[in-house]
Design a protein around this motif. Structure first.
Motif, PDB file in Angstrom:
ATOM      1  N   GLY A  50      16.020  24.220 -17.114  1.00  9.61           N
ATOM      2  CA  GLY A  50      14.882  25.102 -17.414  1.00  9.61           C
ATOM      3  C   GLY A  50      14.957  25.620 -18.842  1.00  9.61           C
ATOM      4  O   GLY A  50      13.975  25.615 -19.591  1.00  9.61           O
ATOM      5  N   SER A  61      11.646  19.562 -12.964  1.00  7.65           N
ATOM      6  CA  SER A  61      10.816  20.593 -13.598  1.00  7.65           C
ATOM      7  C   SER A  61       9.338  20.220 -13.484  1.00  7.65           C
ATOM      8  O   SER A  61       8.996  19.065 -13.249  1.00  7.65           O
ATOM      9  CB  SER A  61      11.213  20.787 -15.058  1.00  7.65           C
ATOM     10  OG  SER A  61      11.450  19.561 -15.653  1.00  7.65           O
ATOM     11  N   ASN A  62       8.489  21.203 -13.684  1.00  9.14           N
ATOM     12  CA  ASN A  62       7.052  20.964 -13.639  1.00  9.14           C
ATOM     13  C   ASN A  62       6.651  20.148 -14.871  1.00  9.14           C
ATOM     14  O   ASN A  62       6.791  20.623 -15.995  1.00  9.14           O
ATOM     15  CB  ASN A  62       6.347  22.322 -13.639  1.00  9.14           C
ATOM     16  CG  ASN A  62       4.843  22.163 -13.674  1.00  9.14           C
ATOM     17  OD1 ASN A  62       4.315  21.077 -13.926  1.00  9.14           O
ATOM     18  ND2 ASN A  62       4.138  23.249 -13.415  1.00  9.14           N
ATOM     19  N   PRO A  63       6.171  18.906 -14.672  1.00  7.62           N
ATOM     20  CA  PRO A  63       5.883  18.040 -15.827  1.00  7.62           C
ATOM     21  C   PRO A  63       4.907  18.668 -16.827  1.00  7.62           C
ATOM     22  O   PRO A  63       5.010  18.440 -18.030  1.00  7.62           O
ATOM     23  CB  PRO A  63       5.270  16.793 -15.201  1.00  7.62           C
ATOM     24  CG  PRO A  63       5.720  16.802 -13.791  1.00  7.62           C
ATOM     25  CD  PRO A  63       5.901  18.236 -13.401  1.00  7.62           C
ATOM     26  N   ASP A  64       3.959  19.489 -16.326  1.00  6.13           N
ATOM     27  CA  ASP A  64       2.972  20.079 -17.244  1.00  6.13           C
ATOM     28  C   ASP A  64       3.636  21.003 -18.256  1.00  6.13           C
ATOM     29  O   ASP A  64       3.160  21.170 -19.375  1.00  6.13           O
ATOM     30  CB  ASP A  64       1.925  20.883 -16.462  1.00  6.13           C
ATOM     31  CG  ASP A  64       1.215  20.005 -15.443  1.00  6.13           C
ATOM     32  OD1 ASP A  64       1.315  18.776 -15.595  1.00  6.13           O
ATOM     33  OD2 ASP A  64       0.602  20.536 -14.501  1.00  6.13           O
ATOM     34  N   ILE A  65       4.755  21.628 -17.838  1.00  3.35           N
ATOM     35  CA  ILE A  65       5.437  22.553 -18.740  1.00  3.35           C
ATOM     36  C   ILE A  65       6.451  21.792 -19.599  1.00  3.35           C
ATOM     37  O   ILE A  65       6.572  22.011 -20.795  1.00  3.35           O
ATOM     38  CB  ILE A  65       6.141  23.662 -17.930  1.00  3.35           C
ATOM     39  CG1 ILE A  65       5.087  24.505 -17.215  1.00  3.35           C
ATOM     40  CG2 ILE A  65       6.990  24.538 -18.836  1.00  3.35           C
ATOM     41  CD1 ILE A  65       5.632  25.470 -16.201  1.00  3.35           C
ATOM     42  N   ASN A 121       8.068  12.907  -8.956  1.00  2.42           N
ATOM     43  CA  ASN A 121       7.511  14.167  -9.424  1.00  2.42           C
ATOM     44  C   ASN A 121       6.243  13.913 -10.254  1.00  2.42           C
ATOM     45  O   ASN A 121       5.223  14.586 -10.091  1.00  2.42           O
ATOM     46  CB  ASN A 121       8.572  14.892 -10.261  1.00  2.42           C
ATOM     47  CG  ASN A 121       8.274  16.378 -10.387  1.00  2.42           C
ATOM     48  OD1 ASN A 121       7.274  16.871  -9.879  1.00  2.42           O
ATOM     49  ND2 ASN A 121       9.126  17.086 -11.082  1.00  2.42           N
ATOM     50  N   LEU A 122       6.300  12.904 -11.144  1.00  8.78           N
ATOM     51  CA  LEU A 122       5.137  12.612 -11.999  1.00  8.78           C
ATOM     52  C   LEU A 122       3.983  12.066 -11.173  1.00  8.78           C
ATOM     53  O   LEU A 122       2.825  12.429 -11.388  1.00  8.78           O
ATOM     54  CB  LEU A 122       5.516  11.589 -13.079  1.00  8.78           C
ATOM     55  CG  LEU A 122       6.532  12.034 -14.140  1.00  8.78           C
ATOM     56  CD1 LEU A 122       6.810  10.894 -15.107  1.00  8.78           C
ATOM     57  CD2 LEU A 122       6.039  13.242 -14.919  1.00  8.78           C
ATOM     58  N   ARG A 146       1.417  14.321  -9.664  1.00 11.67           N
ATOM     59  CA  ARG A 146       0.603  15.215 -10.508  1.00 11.67           C
ATOM     60  C   ARG A 146      -0.871  14.798 -10.587  1.00 11.67           C
ATOM     61  O   ARG A 146      -1.751  15.591 -10.382  1.00 11.67           O
ATOM     62  CB  ARG A 146       1.149  15.275 -11.953  1.00 11.67           C
ATOM     63  CG  ARG A 146       2.544  15.767 -12.128  1.00 11.67           C
ATOM     64  CD  ARG A 146       2.836  17.099 -11.497  1.00 11.67           C
ATOM     65  NE  ARG A 146       2.097  18.227 -12.037  1.00 11.67           N
ATOM     66  CZ  ARG A 146       2.184  19.452 -11.537  1.00 11.67           C
ATOM     67  NH1 ARG A 146       2.969  19.686 -10.497  1.00 11.67           N
ATOM     68  NH2 ARG A 146       1.503  20.434 -12.059  1.00 11.67           N
ATOM     69  N   SER A 147      -1.109  13.521 -10.941  1.00  8.95           N
ATOM     70  CA  SER A 147      -2.514  13.139 -11.155  1.00  8.95           C
ATOM     71  C   SER A 147      -2.670  11.632 -11.018  1.00  8.95           C
ATOM     72  O   SER A 147      -1.698  10.885 -11.112  1.00  8.95           O
ATOM     73  CB  SER A 147      -2.945  13.527 -12.574  1.00  8.95           C
ATOM     74  OG  SER A 147      -2.314  12.672 -13.502  1.00  8.95           O
ATOM     75  N   ASN A 192       3.894   9.014  -2.725  1.00 13.60           N
ATOM     76  CA  ASN A 192       2.971   9.637  -3.683  1.00 13.60           C
ATOM     77  C   ASN A 192       2.018   8.615  -4.295  1.00 13.60           C
ATOM     78  O   ASN A 192       0.892   8.941  -4.656  1.00 13.60           O
ATOM     79  CB  ASN A 192       3.759  10.308  -4.811  1.00 13.60           C
ATOM     80  CG  ASN A 192       4.233  11.692  -4.413  1.00 13.60           C
ATOM     81  OD1 ASN A 192       3.792  12.230  -3.409  1.00 13.60           O
ATOM     82  ND2 ASN A 192       5.127  12.267  -5.190  1.00 13.60           N
TER      83      ASN A 192
END
Length: 708
Positions: free
Chosen positions: A443, A480-484, A520-521, A524-525, A562
């Protein structure tokens, strides 16, 4: 002429802009980056070789012109090292390099041999000589055969001989400085030049000179000469006494530091091996303490403090020194500050010091039998220092993170110059990987911009460096959150490095963490899912779903779960002639709950998306019904829910399928679940079962109780 004149201006931004312009011109002349839009001109084949030669000649002339600023010279060197050597050694044509060597090698040597303190020196920046050494190295590596290398060497020898003049000290200095610069480039060649008659003698004579500058140049040359252990034996025997003399006699701090670094370098010739120390116990720590003191002393000029880091780069091979160094916060911060300055020649030393402190260099595994054999035959066995054990390394990593190592690394990665070589990038990637070891630290690393800094390291560099950087990216992307972590469009650049880790040649941990990252990715989208498919990751992910290793199989199945949201992936399952759906159904019958959960999720989404898949599911394996019943009775609610959704999808898809389910124990299971009293924890499960029953009643396959 005009373009070169603009590039020669003493203004970094203008110089950079003109350099980019020339690069684009060169690219379009040499046909680099040719896309469809150039199709029309193919009819007029222009011979651009003349123009390219003219650009090269102009750049070479810029190197030795007094009118050119230091910035301009750096840019000319950068352009040459980008465009002259072959991009790929499999291309046989190295005529550009040959042309530069024949018409401009002496000009490059002149830059390498500049002594900034002398009055007639060309305008330089602190990076110029290093950039020139790197250019020499690239040209030398681009040669194909011994005659070409001999020619290169002869030009260098001739140049150095022409400069040696016992009457004129400044000219001789220039000769020694040239050898010193070649040592930083093609080392083997530099070594041969050291063997030329009179070169070593000149160095010794200069060490004893009264002038500060003579001693400076000579000591620096000795330092560069002592890089390789086998080659350094001659220097070790003669150099140590020389350097000690200089160190004791001189009152001048600048020379003291350089002599000390030479001693550090010779002292660390045994590497990390605890038993092969060159100096007596404790003197390494003393040297290091002195280096740290100089490093923190801001009144000394940057060039000299840089040598203190260089000394530490050698001394930190010793574990006691590493431990003391990371405890010394002011020294760490001083080093990070230096790493952020415009002087890029320091990058390699800082990177080496950090690799040593985080123990991220490759360690050879010792086979116990071989060790016993070696001891029996009285051979030397490398010993590990007690402070190189894992818990010590982890403590050091925490200390470095606290002192702000990430922002320094992020700044170092951005250095847009030839000095950031692939080797340095590899060192930085090793450090990043060591820093990402503990999930709790990731983090912090993301918050300080570590995620963004890793992407360029994973995209270009040495093979080892790219793998290490990709692995560090995978560790970050996994939790971790990929957007961040990778804001904006950057996240798309992370996909390729992660997919490259799925290669079966990579080790299991790398495969596993890459799969976690992709999972994780892919959650997301849809754009990200498309990017993963475009990078041809699907066959690899499917491959790992067959893997015997539980965790790998689980990670791959979760990733697929996913990805099946995507239309293209669904089409692959609908297509005939493959066992993809069968694999998913069989994975639903596995004992591993996590694999079951992921596979059931994928199956639920696939059967909801395509009616054809509902039929196909009942045909791929005879065990489908048994597996489905097990899912619907699963003690884990989420697995049970997914199983019931699959059942619901089959029932709604087709009356015939609904009939098959009603005719077996499935009806009892649905009735059992559906008849439970309302319960907020399980409500979603109960509701799906009730919907299944209602649908069967609509088909008229079962009747409500009151009419029975």
């Amino acid at each position: 002429d005009k373009i070169c004149m603009w590039m020669a201006v003493d203004n970094e931004e203008i110089s950079m802009a003109v350099c980019n312009l020339l690069q684009v011109i060169t690219d379009s002349l040499s046909g680099e980056g040719e896309k469809e839009e150039h199709g029309k001109e193919a009819a007029l084949v222009l011979d651009t070789k003349k123009d390219l030669k003219m650009i090269t000649m102009h750049l070479l002339d810029m190197l030795v012109s007094k009118k050119v600023s230091g910035q301009g010279r750096d840019q000319a060197l950068n352009l040459l090292s980008k465009n002259i050597p072959r991009k790929d050694l499999r291309i046989p044509d190295n005529s550009r390099t040959i042309f530069v060597i024949d018409s401009g090698l002496k000009k490059i040597l002149k830059v390498v041999g500049q002594v900034p303190e002398l009055p007639n020196c060309l305008p330089l920046t602190e990076n110029t000589r290093m950039t020139a050494s790197i250019l020499l190295n690239k040209l030398y590596d681009d040669l194909r055969c011994d005659p070409e290398r001999d020619n290169f060497r002869e030009i260098c020898e001739e140049y150095i001989k022409s400069k040696v003049d016992p009457q004129d000290m400044d000219k001789t200095l220039h000769a020694v400085q040239t050898v010193s610069g070649i040592m930083q480039g093609p080392f083997d060649l530099g070594n041969k030049l050291l063997g030329m008659t009179g070169v070593m003698e000149m160095m010794v004579a200069l060490c004893g000179s009264e002038r500060e500058i003579d001693q400076l140049v000579a000591v620096e040359a000795l330092i560069h000469a002592s890089t390789k252990l086998s080659r350094a034996t001659f220097i070790i025997t003669n150099g140590v006494t020389l350097l000690k003399e200089v160190y004791k006699k001189t009152k001048n701090e600048k020379i003291k530091i350089r002599a000390l670094v030479g001693l550090c370098k010779l002292g660390s010739a045994g590497g990390t091996d605890y038993g092969l120390r060159q100096f007596a116990e404790g003197s390494t720590e003393k040297l290091a303490k002195q280096c740290r003191k100089w490093l923190c002393n801001t009144s000394i000029d940057i060039r000299t403090r840089k040598w203190a880091v260089e000394g530490l780069a050698y001394l930190t091979l010793d574990a006691d020194v590493k431990d003391d160094f990371v405890e010394d916060k002011p020294a760490l911060e001083a080093m990070f500050e230096l790493a952020k300055t415009s002087d890029k020649t320091i990058l390699y030393s800082v990177a080496s010091t950090l690799v040593n402190c985080t123990n991220s260099y490759d360690v050879k595994e010792l086979v116990p039998e071989l060790v016993q054999l070696a001891q029996f035959s009285k051979q030397h066995v490398p010993e590990e220092h007690p402070k190189d054990k894992k818990d010590f390394v982890l403590k050091r990593v925490k200390r470095l993170l606290k002192a702000g190592v990430i922002s320094a690394l992020a700044c170092m990665v951005k250095a847009d110059s030839a000095i950031l070589t692939d080797q340095t990038k590899e060192l930085l990637a090793r450090v990043f990987l060591a820093l990402c070891e503990d999930p709790k630290d990731r983090g912090t690393i993301v918050a300080q911009g570590g995620g963004k800094a890793l992407i360029p390291l994973a995209i270009e560099g040495t093979d080892v460096g790219k793998v290490k950087a990709s692995h560090a990216l995978a560790k970050i992307a996994a939790i971790s959150n990929p957007d961040i972590a990778f804001p904006g469009e950057r996240v798309y650049e992370v996909v390729r490095p992660l997919v490259s880790l799925l290669n079966t040649e990579r080790d299991g941990l790398q495969n596993y963490e890459a799969l976690l990252g992709l999972t994780n990715l892919s959650g997301r989208s849809d754009k990200l899912r498309l990017k993963i498919i475009k990078e041809k990751a699907l066959p690899d992910i499917e491959n790992y779903m067959f893997e015997n290793h539980d965790q790998l199989r689980q990670a791959a199945t979760e990733c697929m779960c996913n990805l099946v949201v995507n239309k293209e992936v669904q089409e692959r399952f609908v297509a005939d002639g493959n066992d993809r759906l069968k694999l998913i159904v069989l994975l639903c019958g596995e004992d591993d709950v996590k694999v079951q959960n992921a596979a059931a999720g994928a199956l639920a989404m696939l059967t909801a998306a395509h009616k054809k898949l509902c039929h196909k599911m009942t045909q791929v394996t005879t065990q489908w019904l048994e597996i489905l019943q097990r899912l619907c009775l699963h003690e884990k609610l989420e697995v049970q829910h997914r199983g019931l959704v699959v059942a619901y999808n089959l029932i709604t898809a087709d009356q015939e399928l609904a009939k098959k389910l009603v005719e077996c124990e499935m009806l009892e299971i649905l009735t059992l679940v559906g008849k439970q009293a309302d319960d907020s924890k399980k409500q979603h499960v109960i509701n799906v079962a009730r919907e299944c029953l209602v649908k069967c009643m609509d088909y008229g396959l079962i009747k409500p109780l009151s009419q029975a």
